[in-house]
Design an enzyme around this catalytic site. Structure first.
Site, PDB file in Angstrom:
ATOM      1  N   GLU A  16     -40.933 -17.499 -63.440  1.00  0.00           N
ATOM      2  CA  GLU A  16     -40.408 -18.866 -63.568  1.00  0.00           C
ATOM      3  C   GLU A  16     -41.529 -19.842 -63.245  1.00  0.00           C
ATOM      4  OE1 GLU A  16     -37.242 -20.233 -64.083  1.00  0.00           O
ATOM      5  OE2 GLU A  16     -36.560 -18.247 -64.723  1.00  0.00           O
ATOM      6  N   ASN A 202     -47.503 -23.962 -60.760  1.00  0.00           N
ATOM      7  CA  ASN A 202     -48.739 -23.186 -60.613  1.00  0.00           C
ATOM      8  C   ASN A 202     -48.837 -22.437 -59.291  1.00  0.00           C
ATOM      9  OD1 ASN A 202     -49.567 -24.226 -63.143  1.00  0.00           O
ATOM     10  ND2 ASN A 202     -50.240 -26.110 -62.116  1.00  0.00           N
ATOM     11  N   ARG A 203     -47.679 -22.096 -58.746  1.00  0.00           N
ATOM     12  CA  ARG A 203     -47.626 -21.331 -57.494  1.00  0.00           C
ATOM     13  C   ARG A 203     -48.214 -22.088 -56.305  1.00  0.00           C
ATOM     14  NH1 ARG A 203     -44.360 -19.388 -60.453  1.00  0.00           N
ATOM     15  NH2 ARG A 203     -44.212 -17.183 -61.024  1.00  0.00           N
ATOM     16  N   LEU A 204     -48.342 -23.409 -56.430  1.00  0.00           N
ATOM     17  CA  LEU A 204     -48.846 -24.223 -55.314  1.00  0.00           C
ATOM     18  C   LEU A 204     -47.649 -24.813 -54.577  1.00  0.00           C
ATOM     19  CD1 LEU A 204     -51.955 -25.872 -57.007  1.00  0.00           C
ATOM     20  CD2 LEU A 204     -51.836 -23.832 -55.556  1.00  0.00           C
TER      21      LEU A 204
END
Ligand code: FMN
Length: 224
Positions: A16, A202-204
């Protein structure tokens, strides 16, 4: 086997892109203490139209005296400045673990909101008065269920459980008062730390953690 067992989903390709609807989680957004911050997020998780089916479902992790961990879902039944309350059988695996080692972790897996809340804390039994007040609020069938189940013990069959329930129903018909089982009650988890996790692009992700110190709650940001 069904035809669907032949499907071969590409698990490695499942991902996701998290896009928080209310923006990210900033230090300036936070309440001064974690229970009030939890109250805000819980209100959002539980409001009408929320994508969460059971926002009060949480995973409780415990460890036995040898250090072997176990986790399971329970329902949060109240929370206040002192902590998070759930109810269970005091003979269960989780309660035996807690008797030996009261340190537990709680996890609220609010995936449809790209959020999770992680709590590390210490569990103590609720008073018998608090337990009784909650027990009396439960439906009659659930009250009998608490008597019928020696939770976490091995039983011979489903029939044995159903027979036990039928006998209890005969002795305590609907409308009659069911006493609080002595082997059943609540735990309150007093938090030592509470982390609020908000998924972002962006997984941040945002991870803000409250840590109890003798004077006040310290707030720190963790790398995603
Ligand atoms: C959505 C959901 C809610 C549950 N709520 C409770 C609960 O509030 N209390 C409880 O003792 N077990 C609850 N259970 C069952 C537990 O997950 C678990 O099977 C049971 O407590 C025995 O755990 P133990 O053997 O590790 O002690 C729930 C399970 C699910 C899936």
């Amino acid at each position: 086997m069904s035809a669907h067992d032949d499907l071969d989903p590409d698990i490695a390709a499942m991902r996701e892109q998290y896009r928080p609807r209310d923006g990210g989680l900033l230090e300036s957004d936070l309440a001064p203490d974690p229970m009030r911050q939890f109250g805000r997020w819980f209100a959002q998780a539980a409001r009408p139209g929320s994508p969460l089916a059971e926002p009060n479902a949480m995973v409780v992790a415990t460890a036995d005296p040898s250090g072997r961990p176990a986790s399971r879902t329970v329902l949060l039944k109240s929370f206040d400045a002192a902590g998070f309350v759930f109810y269970t059988n005091y003979g269960s695996r989780k309660a035996q673990d807690i008797a030996a080692n009261p340190q537990v972790a709680l996890l609220f897996p609010w995936h449809p909101m790209s959020r999770q809340v992680h709590v590390s804390g210490t569990a103590v039994r609720t008073s018998r008065e608090e337990t009784a007040a909650y027990f009396r609020s439960r439906p009659h069938g659930s009250q009998l269920g608490a008597w019928a189940s020696a939770q976490s013990s091995v039983i011979a069959s489903r029939e044995e459980l159903d027979a036990q329930y039928a006998e209890l129903l005969r002795r305590h018909p609907p409308g009659s008062e069911v006493p609080v089982p002595p082997h059943w009650g609540g735990f309150r988890v007093a938090p030592e730390s509470v982390e609020f996790w908000q998924g972002r692009e962006n997984r941040l992700h945002d991870r803000l953690r409250y840590v109890r110190t003798p004077k006040a709650w310290r707030i720190e940001r963790l790398s995603p």
